[in-house]
Design a protein around this motif. Structure first.
Motif: not given
Ligand SMILES: [Zn+2]
Ligand SMILES: [Zn+2]
Length: 401
Positions: A170, A172-173, A255, A257-258
């Protein structure tokens, strides 16, 4: 021959688009589009969306139109100077697409948009110029399981990328050490905004915004038709030598975000009608007596002066408060920040309405008990955010133009 016949029978605004073999105008008309940013990229995104027949659109931007915007903004005129970009962009959209329902939201996406706005959308298109907003969109989009398409431009070069929820890598990654250092620099040690953002000060041209926004909207069209997209990839266009290539990103297993919310419940009440106490009672009905309410973001509850001891109630999201405001008006001392990130039944907060926390409308309140969680959204606020779009269900039959 059959093609000519069909055109004669079915000639309307979108008849040339329908000649594309896989095109489905209804899919486009039914798609709920959330456009974040109405600057150089946002203008081109909205222009394309209007011409293509997107009819359900929310446009988010906090800023007002300045003269320097006029060289990169097809939707704005000199007489719009000083008006909110979101409002003028919505007006211009409706003049290009008279059947469209376009709702402006004058807000900073990080502090002023509730999770329910992301949840309302089918696709999020972003035309922004800072990492903080992109990171917020990325995490929000994952939480409510929505795809988002990012665009970034500088000079005469740019990148467009597609991020699908639940499918890393994503946004963020993709962030490296330098990105994180820049992100952290914006916040001072006590979580107030230290520097004004440099939004709108990046050198860009209407030519590159046209190219990158064109790719973004085209990817959105492909996405809603179920066609292959740039998912987890970036299309890079370098304008000086006309080189372009697709970059692939790698997943970061750490990350943050996940994460996708397991359950979202729309409450009929507005955030004025619900208090923290009544919401907690509701949460405990669902999840048992240990449930607590967590907020979507930390709230600065009050400032406390170390010199004179005076306290001041604030109730604004962390990061939205200018550094200067933290100084005591009596003695100029930098005051301590008292944060609030959850409610577990404290008597002094029980009767506080949800609207009295400084959180945006349509925000999610997370009821949690151990591993179990439910997101509540006070949907009585929906008309105040979405306007006439509230009355347009996702499966409504689109109006032909
Ligand atoms: Zn990620
Ligand atoms: Zn003081």
């Amino acid at each position: 021959m059959t093609r000519i016949l069909k055109r004669e029978l079915d000639e309307d605004r979108f008849s040339r688009l329908r000649l594309i073999s896989w095109w489905d105008q209804e899919k486009i008309a039914k798609c709920r589009l959330l456009v974040i940013g109405a600057g150089a990229l946002g203008n081109e995104i909205l222009k394309n969306a209007a011409l293509l027949g997107f009819t359900q659109v929310v446009v988010v931007d906090l800023d007002r139109i300045e003269e320097s915007n006029l060289s990169r903004a097809v939707l704005y005129r000199a007489e719009d100077l000083g008006t909110f970009k979101a409002e003028s962009a919505a007006r211009a959209y409706r003049s290009l697409a008279p059947n469209a329902c376009v709702q402006p939201v004058v807000a900073n996406v990080v502090y002023g948009c509730g999770l329910g706005l992301f949840e309302w959308s089918d696709v999020i298109l972003a035309g922004l110029d800072n990492r903080e907003a992109r990171l917020w969109i990325n995490r929000s989009a994952w939480k409510v399981n929505r795809p988002w398409i990012d665009g970034a431009i500088e000079g005469i070069s740019g990148v467009a990328r597609v991020f699908l929820p639940g499918k890393p890598p994503c946004y963020e990654c993709t962030l490296g050490k330098v990105d994180w250092a820049l992100l952290e620099k914006r916040m001072s040690c006590n979580l107030l905004t230290l520097e004004p953002t440099v939004e709108g000060k990046i050198p860009t041209t209407p030519t590159i915004s046209s190219i990158i926004a064109g790719v973004q909207v085209q990817e959105a069209v492909k996405l809603i038709h179920g066609l292959p997209t740039l998912a987890s990839k970036g299309y890079v266009f370098e304008g000086m030598n006309h080189t372009s290539y697709v970059v692939e990103y790698t997943e970061n297993s750490d990350c943050m975000s996940h994460y996708t919310l397991p359950q979202i419940i729309h409450l009929d009440e507005s955030s004025d009608e619900l208090t923290l106490g009544t919401l907690l009672d509701r949460a405990r009905q669902e999840l048992g007596p240990r449930a607590v309410i967590e907020f979507s973001r930390d709230v600065v509850q009050k400032f406390k002066c170390p010199a004179c001891g005076a306290e001041e109630e604030v109730y604004q999201p962390v990061g939205s408060i200018p550094f200067e405001q933290a100084k005591c008006s009596a003695d100029g001392q930098l005051r301590a920040v008292i944060l609030l990130h959850m409610f577990s039944g404290e008597p002094e907060l029980r009767d506080r309405p949800l609207s009295g926390l400084g959180l945006p409308l349509l925000d999610a309140f997370i009821a949690r008990a151990g591993e179990q969680e439910i997101a509540f959204i006070p949907y009585g606020d929906a008309p105040r955010v979405l306007g006439a779009l509230v009355a347009q269900p996702a499966d409504s039959t689109p109006v032909k133009s």
